[in-house]
Design an enzyme around this catalytic site. Structure first.
Site: not given
Ligand code: PGA
Length: 251
Positions: A9-11, A95, A97, A167, A173, A213, A234-235
């Protein structure tokens, strides 16, 4: 047998030039990987840039969101059919967010999931509890509600087009991963919820990814849990070497 999925997930990162660099570096690092479905989810604007680059690779394309109507006077939205047109096979829906910053409710998530499946997309349906909810011993209630409302009205055939991403919000994050046992406990609960809502076969078939994470250092332990079928990253998906190391967790 549930084929594992590793999804990036590149956000809100990577303009077209950066996206081209990342994908070009990633392709050779994962080209010999078998038995893992690899998905990347860039921002909308670079989907058509990335699509031809991955056309002959083992990497599939996802969007990070969609609307529930196919077309109409809905300024600023993107429909599932438009994502198909841009070359997506998957879409992330719900998601945390989006729930937290963009007012996405379980009802909106449900409409989006139904529309996406109708258009032929496979949905990565995100659920997860906040830290407050976990500390109040509410994790299972929250997960049950998100599942029941998110997939409300879906037939068993439609459910085959759904992948769950568990998640925990407190792990996204933050560098704090759920322990292998915490994640497995939640995943087993989620699978049980599908057994109750559908049947044993549906529960055994549905893939449940862990997110929050995930890194090359912790992916092996997570993936060794019986009910963890992959990761939403994500990251660590923003760099080719770390994402490839997660994709190649077996090596
Ligand atoms: P993260 O994000 O790996 O940076 O914690 C995961 C996500 O939000 O899908």
């Amino acid at each position: 047998m549930r084929t594992p999925i590793i999804a990036g997930n590149w956000k809100l990162f990577k303009k077209s030039g950066e996206a081209v660099d990342l994908v070009s570096q990633l392709i050779p690092l994962v080209q010999n990987t078998n038995g893992v479905e690899i998905i990347i989810a860039p921002v909308f604007t670079v989907l058509p840039t990335v699509k031809p680059l991955i056309a002959n690779s083992n990497i599939m394309l996802a969007a990070q969101n969609c609307f529930w109507e196919e077309e109409g006077a809905f300024t600023g939205e993107i429909s599932p059919g438009m994502l198909m047109d841009a070359g997506c096979t998957h879409v992330i829906i719900g998601h945390s967010e989006r729930r937290q910053y963009f007012g996405e409710t379980d009802d909106k998530v449900n409409r989006k999931i139904k529309a996406a499946i109708t258009s032929g997309l496979t949905v990565l349906f995100c659920i997860g509890e906040t830290l407050d909810e976990r500390e109040a011993n509410n994790t299972f209630n929250v997960l049950r509600t998100q599942i029941e409302q998110g997939i409300s009205g879906l037939t068993k055939d439609e459910l085959a087009k759904v992948v769950i991403a568990y998640e925990p919000v407190w792990a996204i994050g933050t560098g704090k991963t759920a322990t292998d046992d915490q994640a497995q406990e939640a995943h087993a609960f989620i699978r049980g919820a599908f057994a109750n809502l559908y049947d044993h076969n549906a529960a055994e078939s549905i893939r449940i990814l862990y997110g929050g994470s995930v890194k090359p250092e912790n992916v092996k332990g997570l993936m060794s849990q019986p009910d963890i079928d992959g990761a939403l990253v994500g990251g660590a998906s923003l760099k080719a070497d770390s994402f490839a190391a997660i994709v190649n967790y077996r090596i």
